[in-house]
Write a protein that holds these residues in place. Structure first.
Motif, PDB file in Angstrom:
ATOM      1  N   ASP A  28      -8.185   6.747   2.576  1.00  0.00           N
ATOM      2  CA  ASP A  28      -6.879   6.446   3.303  1.00  0.00           C
ATOM      3  C   ASP A  28      -5.867   7.683   3.809  1.00  0.00           C
ATOM      4  O   ASP A  28      -4.917   7.552   4.119  1.00  0.00           O
ATOM      5  N   GLU A 106      -8.143  -2.807  -3.951  1.00  0.00           N
ATOM      6  CA  GLU A 106      -8.034  -2.711  -2.473  1.00  0.00           C
ATOM      7  C   GLU A 106      -6.411  -2.935  -2.090  1.00  0.00           C
ATOM      8  O   GLU A 106      -6.164  -2.273  -1.131  1.00  0.00           O
ATOM      9  N   LYS A 107      -5.527  -3.468  -3.000  1.00  0.00           N
ATOM     10  CA  LYS A 107      -4.366  -3.484  -2.718  1.00  0.00           C
ATOM     11  C   LYS A 107      -3.584  -2.364  -2.621  1.00  0.00           C
ATOM     12  O   LYS A 107      -2.459  -1.891  -2.088  1.00  0.00           O
ATOM     13  N   LEU A 109      -4.268  -0.083  -0.759  1.00  0.00           N
ATOM     14  CA  LEU A 109      -4.169   0.369   0.708  1.00  0.00           C
ATOM     15  C   LEU A 109      -2.746  -0.010   1.179  1.00  0.00           C
ATOM     16  O   LEU A 109      -2.319   0.509   2.484  1.00  0.00           O
ATOM     17  N   ASP A 110      -1.992  -0.925   0.432  1.00  0.00           N
ATOM     18  CA  ASP A 110      -0.631  -1.330   0.973  1.00  0.00           C
ATOM     19  C   ASP A 110       0.341  -0.118   0.602  1.00  0.00           C
ATOM     20  O   ASP A 110       1.495  -0.212   1.098  1.00  0.00           O
ATOM     21  N   LYS A 112       0.442   2.839   1.719  1.00  0.00           N
ATOM     22  CA  LYS A 112       0.518   3.569   3.097  1.00  0.00           C
ATOM     23  C   LYS A 112       1.741   2.853   4.080  1.00  0.00           C
ATOM     24  O   LYS A 112       2.462   3.274   4.745  1.00  0.00           O
ATOM     25  N   SER A 113       1.387   1.463   3.861  1.00  0.00           N
ATOM     26  CA  SER A 113       2.278   0.905   4.943  1.00  0.00           C
ATOM     27  C   SER A 113       3.629   0.304   4.214  1.00  0.00           C
ATOM     28  O   SER A 113       4.363  -0.200   5.084  1.00  0.00           O
ATOM     29  N   ASN A 115       3.949  -1.858   2.024  1.00  0.00           N
ATOM     30  CA  ASN A 115       3.784  -3.517   1.728  1.00  0.00           C
ATOM     31  C   ASN A 115       3.865  -3.745   0.172  1.00  0.00           C
ATOM     32  O   ASN A 115       2.672  -4.132  -0.188  1.00  0.00           O
ATOM     33  N   PHE A 116       4.824  -3.392  -0.457  1.00  0.00           N
ATOM     34  CA  PHE A 116       4.911  -3.599  -1.750  1.00  0.00           C
ATOM     35  C   PHE A 116       6.397  -3.906  -2.119  1.00  0.00           C
ATOM     36  O   PHE A 116       7.492  -3.590  -1.435  1.00  0.00           O
ATOM     37  N   PHE A 267       3.044  -5.212  -6.155  1.00  0.00           N
ATOM     38  CA  PHE A 267       2.117  -5.715  -4.923  1.00  0.00           C
ATOM     39  C   PHE A 267       2.109  -7.141  -4.481  1.00  0.00           C
ATOM     40  O   PHE A 267       1.766  -7.587  -3.477  1.00  0.00           O
ATOM     41  N   TYR A 268       2.677  -7.990  -5.416  1.00  0.00           N
ATOM     42  CA  TYR A 268       2.590  -9.351  -5.359  1.00  0.00           C
ATOM     43  C   TYR A 268       3.694 -10.258  -5.288  1.00  0.00           C
ATOM     44  O   TYR A 268       4.833  -9.525  -4.831  1.00  0.00           O
TER      45      TYR A 268
END
Length: 286
Positions: A28, A106-107, A109-110, A112-113, A115-116, A267-268
Motif C-alpha cells: 500500500d 485487510e482493515k 488498508l484503511d 491510508k484513507s 477510515n478509523f 477500525f470498527y
C-alpha cells in the motif's frame, strides 16, 4: 505513512502474522520498519527498514503490536511522549486491547484513507517517596501493591489529609478503564469503557464481608499508606505487571492520573468494545 511493526515471537503465529502485515503495508506504499533482530527473516521484503522500536517510534505514524495483551501493553508504553498511534493485532488468547484479530488484516488498508477512529486511553502515574528520593512510573493497566506468600496487609487510602478507608487484604489494585478487564476484573471489579476517565480501586481477597470496588475522579490524587510492612513481611509494588519494587511503611505512595495518554486506533463501530468483550469473555468461560 510510516509504520513500526513489533511482535512477540513466542506467540502462536505472531511472526507469520507480522510478515503478512508487512506485505499489506508495503504493497500500500507505506514505509515499514522492524527490529534488526529479525533482519534475516524479513530481508526478503523489499523496502523494509530495520530499526529498534525505541528509535523508530519517534518518527512513525502508527505502531502495530502483534501478540497478546502483554505484548500490546509493553509496546504501548513505548509510545509515551510520541505522536504515534497504537494498533494491536491479537494472536493471543483474549486480546482485549487489540484493534484487530489476525484474520482481519485487510482493515490495515484503511490507515491510508483515514477510515478509523482514535480512542485516547488514560494512564496512571505513581510516585514512591523514599526519604530524599522519589521513583515515578506510568501505567496503562494498573498499579498493584501486595505482600508475599498471601500474607494479609493493612492499607490506608487518603485523599489529601482525609482518610477514605482502612483495609485489610492480600493486596490493593488501582487501575485505569483499560485495566478494568485485566487483574481488576479478576478481583471482582466492574468493566469500564476504555475511553472513560476514572481511577478504579479494588482489594485482593479482602478480609471483609462488605468490600466493594470504588471509582474515583481522574482529578483526585490518592495516597496509600502501607501499615503492616516490615523486613519480615515486605510489600511489593508493580506497574503493569513489570518487575516489582520493594516498599515499606516508610514510603509514601501517590497515585493519580498521568499527563500522558495512549491513542488507540479503532477500525470498527462505537460498539466494538462491547462486542469484543462479550465474545471474548464468553469464549474464556467455555
Amino acid at each position: 505513512m510510516r509504520v513500526a511493526v513489533h511482535f512477540n515471537p513466542e506467540k502462536n503465529n505472531a511472526p507469520e502474522c507480522a510478515g503478512k502485515v508487512c506485505e499489506i503495508l508495503l504493497g500500500d506504499g507505506a514505509e515499514v520498519s522492524v527490529s534488526p533482530v529479525y533482519k534475516e527473516r524479513f530481508s526478503k521484503y523489499s523496502g523494509i527498514e530495520f530499526a529498534e522500536l525505541t528509535d523508530s517510534v519517534f518518527d512513525s505514524d502508527f505502531v502495530i503490536a502483534i501478540g497478546g495483551d502483554g505484548t500490546m501493553l509493553r509496546c504501548a508504553k513505548k509510545l509515551i511522549g510520541c505522536n504515534a498511534k497504537m494498533i494491536g493485532v491479537n494472536t493471543g488468547r483474549l486480546g482485549f486491547m487489540a484493534s484487530l484479530e489476525a484474520d482481519c488484516l485487510e482493515k490495515l488498508l484503511d490507515l491510508k484513507s483515514g477510515n478509523f477512529e482514535i480512542t485516547e486511553r488514560m494512564m496512571l502515574h505513581g510516585i514512591v517517596y523514599d526519604e530524599d528520593k522519589k521513583y515515578e512510573f506510568d501505567a496503562l493497566n494498573d498499579i498493584n501493591i501486595s505482600g508475599m506468600y498471601s500474607k494479609i496487609c493493612d492499607f490506608g487510602v487518603y485523599s489529601g489529609s482525609y482518610q477514605l478507608g482502612s483495609y485489610r487484604a492480600d493486596g490493593i489494585i488501582f487501575s485505569t478503564p483499560t485495566g478494568s478487564t485485566a487483574y481488576a476484573l479478576s478481583a471482582g471489579g466492574p468493566v469500564i469503557e476504555p475511553d472513560l476517565e476514572c481511577i478504579e480501586m479494588n482489594l485482593v481477597c479482602p478480609h471483609s464481608l462488605f468490600s466493594r470496588a470504588m471509582l474515583f475522579s481522574p482529578e483526585r490524587t490518592l495516597t496509600v499508606a502501607c501499615k503492616s510492612s516490615s523486613e519480615e513481611s515486605p510489600l511489593y509494588m508493580s506497574f503493569d505487571g513489570e518487575s516489582p519494587i520493594k516498599i515499606s511503611s516508610k514510603n509514601k505512595i501517590e497515585i493519580s492520573k498521568s499527563r500522558y495518554k495512549i491513542p488507540f486506533v479503532d477500525f470498527y463501530s462505537k460498539n466494538a468494545f462491547h462486542e469484543s468483550l462479550s465474545k471474548k469473555l464468553m469464549q474464556s468461560i467455555k
